[in-house]
Design a protein around this motif. Structure first.
Motif, PDB file in Angstrom:
ATOM      1  N   ALA A 163       0.859  -1.071  -0.049  1.00 23.17           N
ATOM      2  CA  ALA A 163      -0.180  -0.022   0.022  1.00 23.17           C
ATOM      3  C   ALA A 163       0.998   1.410  -0.156  1.00 23.17           C
ATOM      4  CB  ALA A 163      -1.109  -0.039   1.374  1.00 23.17           C
ATOM      5  N   ASN A 166       2.382   1.541  -3.453  1.00 26.02           N
ATOM      6  CA  ASN A 166       1.306   1.902  -4.460  1.00 26.02           C
ATOM      7  C   ASN A 166       0.928   3.389  -4.200  1.00 26.02           C
ATOM      8  OD1 ASN A 166       1.302  -0.496  -5.589  1.00 26.02           O
ATOM      9  ND2 ASN A 166      -0.243  -1.151  -4.246  1.00 26.02           N
ATOM     10  N   ASP A 360      -6.452   6.351  -5.978  1.00 21.55           N
ATOM     11  CA  ASP A 360      -6.039   5.007  -7.053  1.00 21.55           C
ATOM     12  C   ASP A 360      -7.239   5.015  -7.959  1.00 21.55           C
ATOM     13  OD1 ASP A 360      -3.635   4.458  -5.471  1.00 21.55           O
ATOM     14  OD2 ASP A 360      -4.540   3.144  -4.102  1.00 21.55           O
ATOM     15  N   GLY A 363      -8.963   0.234  -7.006  1.00 23.22           N
ATOM     16  CA  GLY A 363      -8.574  -0.280  -5.696  1.00 23.22           C
ATOM     17  C   GLY A 363      -9.520  -1.412  -5.242  1.00 23.22           C
ATOM     18  N   GLU A 365     -10.169  -3.624  -1.466  1.00 24.90           N
ATOM     19  CA  GLU A 365      -9.690  -3.512  -0.206  1.00 24.90           C
ATOM     20  C   GLU A 365     -10.385  -4.895   0.416  1.00 24.90           C
ATOM     21  OE1 GLU A 365     -11.479  -0.339   1.885  1.00 24.90           O
ATOM     22  OE2 GLU A 365     -10.071   1.186   1.120  1.00 24.90           O
ATOM     23  N   VAL A 404      -4.862  -2.707 -10.451  1.00 28.09           N
ATOM     24  CA  VAL A 404      -5.659  -2.612  -9.258  1.00 28.09           C
ATOM     25  C   VAL A 404      -4.967  -2.593  -8.173  1.00 28.09           C
ATOM     26  CG1 VAL A 404      -7.272  -4.052  -8.002  1.00 28.09           C
ATOM     27  CG2 VAL A 404      -7.410  -4.002 -10.441  1.00 28.09           C
ATOM     28  N   HIS A 405      -4.924  -1.715  -7.189  1.00 27.83           N
ATOM     29  CA  HIS A 405      -4.164  -1.350  -6.045  1.00 27.83           C
ATOM     30  C   HIS A 405      -4.780  -2.155  -4.822  1.00 27.83           C
ATOM     31  CE1 HIS A 405      -2.035   2.445  -7.748  1.00 27.83           C
ATOM     32  NE2 HIS A 405      -1.755   1.306  -8.237  1.00 27.83           N
ATOM     33  N   ARG A 407      -5.024  -3.530  -0.850  1.00 25.92           N
ATOM     34  CA  ARG A 407      -4.930  -3.336   0.493  1.00 25.92           C
ATOM     35  C   ARG A 407      -5.714  -3.883   1.403  1.00 25.92           C
ATOM     36  NH1 ARG A 407      -5.771   1.798  -1.351  1.00 25.92           N
ATOM     37  NH2 ARG A 407      -3.693   2.486  -1.403  1.00 25.92           N
ATOM     38  N   GLY A 423     -11.566   5.842  -5.691  1.00 25.76           N
ATOM     39  CA  GLY A 423     -11.706   6.180  -4.223  1.00 25.76           C
ATOM     40  C   GLY A 423     -13.320   5.914  -3.901  1.00 25.76           C
TER      41      GLY A 423
END
Length: 695
Positions: A163, A166, A360, A363, A365, A404-405, A407, A423
């Motif tokens: 994270a 990125n 980003d 993303g 999560e 694709v980030h 976390r 976001g």
């Protein structure tokens, strides 16, 4: 001779130190040592143990002494080798007196136990018990628990590093260093857990060696050297106890060092700073302790001198700390009361662009229970699937989807995940590692026992089941997928539906640069000289919204170049591009079909809509007309799907943009094309009429 000197210069002493030490340790087990050399090695062993203890005390975090497990093994071997060498010389020369085994053993025996052999045996056993039962066992337990916690925390720490990487907070080199440190920490505690067994075994061996030496010495002294039983018992027991103490005291020191190293909590302070700063930093604690010790000292028959002296010392220390704290508090107050000179004023740090965190583009999560799906070290299956999704979308859509980030997020449910676009959450769901999602496609032969839910990608009824029931579910007609497939399918579905939003200026420029490598003259002549990048982006986004890929980028550019001089209206430019791409559009909707089954508008309704479009600049519809149109379109779309056809509505060119925008939200499966987009080589067949009866 010169060659020998050159060879010696090339030798790295650090490289040879380890092998030479090991060879010396092993040779001591088989080669007899004279008493003088034995004294030197015993002294060296004590010095090494003290060095290890000092390093452990001054270590700020365990990884600063990462070689400690190896040091523990080497020092244990050294002590055992000295035990073997000293046992040999005790049994061979013990009949000559207590000095036969060297001065170190004799000095330890006389200094620590005096002339009372029983006390020596008791002291030796107590030291061994302390080392074996308390220190070594505790250090081993701490290492075992720390290793387990370090392994459990690795995925979360890796995700945090990814994270930060990125987000641009750290570089690739620092990220690589942090990952290596996390892995090294887990390996260290695991190695310490195993290395502590060496010390415990050494303590056990010390007791056995003591018994063997005493019994063996008595037998040798009495039978071979005709010593009296009392003399033999006194001489060999004294030597054996001295030998055991010389070995056990360094072992106790190194065990203490091991406990300190594994029990350390990583801070920027050494052990001494922590102890002083935490034990003696609170004057109230010292005052209370002084009062308790003082009261105990006043009890009759108690050692008043010792208790009252300690109480007075603690009270004095507390008073001194109180005074020190008061002086520190008064200094800032005095400084703030007088206006500081202008030259001493420190300007506040300016706000910079570093304080602005970029959002980003894409993303993901995940809750902590889903971390194994995205952890590289655990061979996360979802990572490979996401790469596969991006590759597939690049091939189908004609541009590279942003990365694709990923976390972890402790604020969401453990099994939940969230998909973010710039976001903002665009999708959420839950997945269960080790279980399978059985999706009901509409025709199943029975019901499954499990956790009822809904397929997050398509909204179909589904059930989470155990892996053992997978075959049963498939036999009943369910579509069965694992947790990573559930999340990957959901991501793929959302990316397809939001493809237009993913195509930003940066992605358009990357697409232009990519095409420029194959057709440099085309790009050089048209973009941005003729076709502005902003106009190109809006047309491309409109095409993606309509479900049209961008693979034929050359045709798109050339068509825009032909029409952009006549109009800047995005709808008109898009219509021109769609007409140029008509064969590709029809091929995408009706692959391999010569006769196209289409829906159309009832002529009267079509006329009303054309009149509405022409009379209002915004192309708006009356509420009643819009409601009836939407209801009839939904009914006819369902009928067409039940017949097994792909629902496609054929409209005049002027109506297509309006109807496409109007119907897209409520009926995303219904595609709208214009008459201009039907190739001359294709024929049409009307299968449904919106606003009239089915044809």
């Amino acid at each position: 001779m010169n060659d020998l000197l050159e060879f010696l210069k090339k030798i790295d002493i650090n490289t040879l130190a380890g092998p030479v030490l090991i060879m010396l340790v092993l040779s001591m087990m088989v080669l007899p040592l004279p008493p003088l050399l034995l004294d030197i090695f015993f002294t060296f062993n004590i010095a090494i143990s003290i060095i290890v203890l000092m390093v452990g005390v001054n270590t700020r975090e365990p990884l600063e002494f990462s070689s400690f497990p190896s040091v523990l093994l080497i020092t244990t071997l050294l002590r055992l080798s000295l035990n073997v060498a000293s046992s040999r010389i005790i049994l061979l020369e013990g009949h000559n007196g207590t000095a036969a085994a060297g001065a170190v053993i004799e000095s330890f025996a006389h200094f620590l136990i005096g002339d009372n052999i029983t006390i020596g045996i008791v002291v030796f056993i107590i030291l061994t018990i302390i080392n074996f039962v308390v220190i070594t066992k505790g250090a081993g337990r701490i290492a075992e628990v720390s290793a387990r916690f370090a392994l459990d925390a690795m995925p979360g720490k890796q995700m945090a590093i990814d994270a930060d990487l990125n987000a641009g907070l750290i570089g690739e080199e620092e990220a690589r260093t942090r990952r290596a440190k996390i892995a090294e920490e887990a390996n260290f505690f695991g190695s310490m857990d195993g290395a502590s067994k060496f010390v415990r075994g050494d303590a056990t061996a010390g007791i056995l060696i003591m018994v063997i030496n005493i019994v063996g010495g008595l037998i040798i002294g009495i039978l071979q050297h005709d010593m009296a039983v009392g003399d033999a018992a006194e001489t060999y027991t004294l030597l054996t106890i001295g030998d055991g103490l010389v070995a056990q005291i360094p072992a106790l020191i190194i065990s203490t060092a091991a406990g300190m190293v594994v029990a350390r909590v990583g801070t920027e302070k050494g052990l001494s700073e922590q102890l002083v700063g935490q034990l003696f930093a609170n004057p109230t604690v010292l005052y209370l302790t002084a009062a308790v010790i003082g009261l105990l000292g006043m009890i009759p028959n108690m050692p008043h001198m010792a208790f009252l002296l300690i109480a007075a010392t603690l009270a004095g220390t507390a008073w001194w700390l109180d005074k020190l704290v008061a002086e520190k508090a008064a200094a800032p107050a005095a400084a703030s009361s007088a206006p500081p000179p202008a030259i001493m004023e420190q300007p506040l740090a300016e706000v910079s662009w570093k304080d602005v965190q970029a959002v980003d583009a894409l993303g993901l999560e995940v809750g902590y229970r889903l971390i194994p799906l995205v952890d590289r070290d655990q061979d996360g299956e979802l990572l490979r699937r996401i790469r596969g999704i991006r590759k597939k979308m690049a091939q189908e859509l004609g541009f590279l989807v942003p990365a694709v980030h990923i976390r972890d997020n402790l604020e969401i449910r453990p099994n939940a995940y969230r998909i973010l676009l710039k976001g903002v959450e665009i999708g959420t769901g839950e997945a269960y590692i080790g279980q399978f999602l059985a999706i009901n496609p509409g025709q199943v032969s029975g019901e499954l026992q499990g956790m009822a839910t809904t397929d997050p990608a398509f909204g179909l009824p589904a059930v989470w089941i155990e892996a053992s029931r997978r075959d049963e579910a498939q036999n009943m007609g369910y579509t069965v997928v694992d947790a990573s497939t559930v999340v990957a399918t959901h991501i793929s579905n959302l990316l397809q539906s939001h493809a237009a939003e993913l195509l930003g200026r940066e992605e358009v420029q990357a697409l232009i640069d990519h095409v420029a490598k194959e057709a440099p003259k085309l790009i050089e002549d048209l973009v941005p000289k003729v076709v502005p990048v902003g106009v190109l982006q809006k047309v491309l986004q409109q095409l993606l919204t309509d479900g049209i890929n961008l693979r034929d980028f050359r045709t798109i550019i050339e068509t825009l170049a032909d029409h952009v001089g006549m109009t800047q209206d995005i709808d008109e430019l898009t219509s021109a591009v769609r007409t140029a791409l008509s064969r590709a559009i029809v091929q995408q909707l009706f692959p391999g079909e010569q006769e196209l089954p289409l829906m159309t508008l009832e002529p009267a309704l079509e006329g009303i809509l054309l009149q509405a479009v022409n009379s209002k600049a915004g192309g708006g519809l009356e509420p009643g007309l819009a409601e009836n149109l939407l209801a009839n379109a939904a009914q006819q779309t369902e009928n067409v799907e039940n017949q097994g056809y792909n629902p496609v509505l054929l409209t005049p060119p002027g109506l297509r943009p309006l109807l496409a925008r109007f119907l897209r939200r409520a009926l995303p499966q219904l595609r709208v094309i214009s008459h201009n987009e039907i190739p001359d080589s294709k024929s049409i067949r009307i299968i449904a009429v919106i606003g009239g009866s089915k044809g």
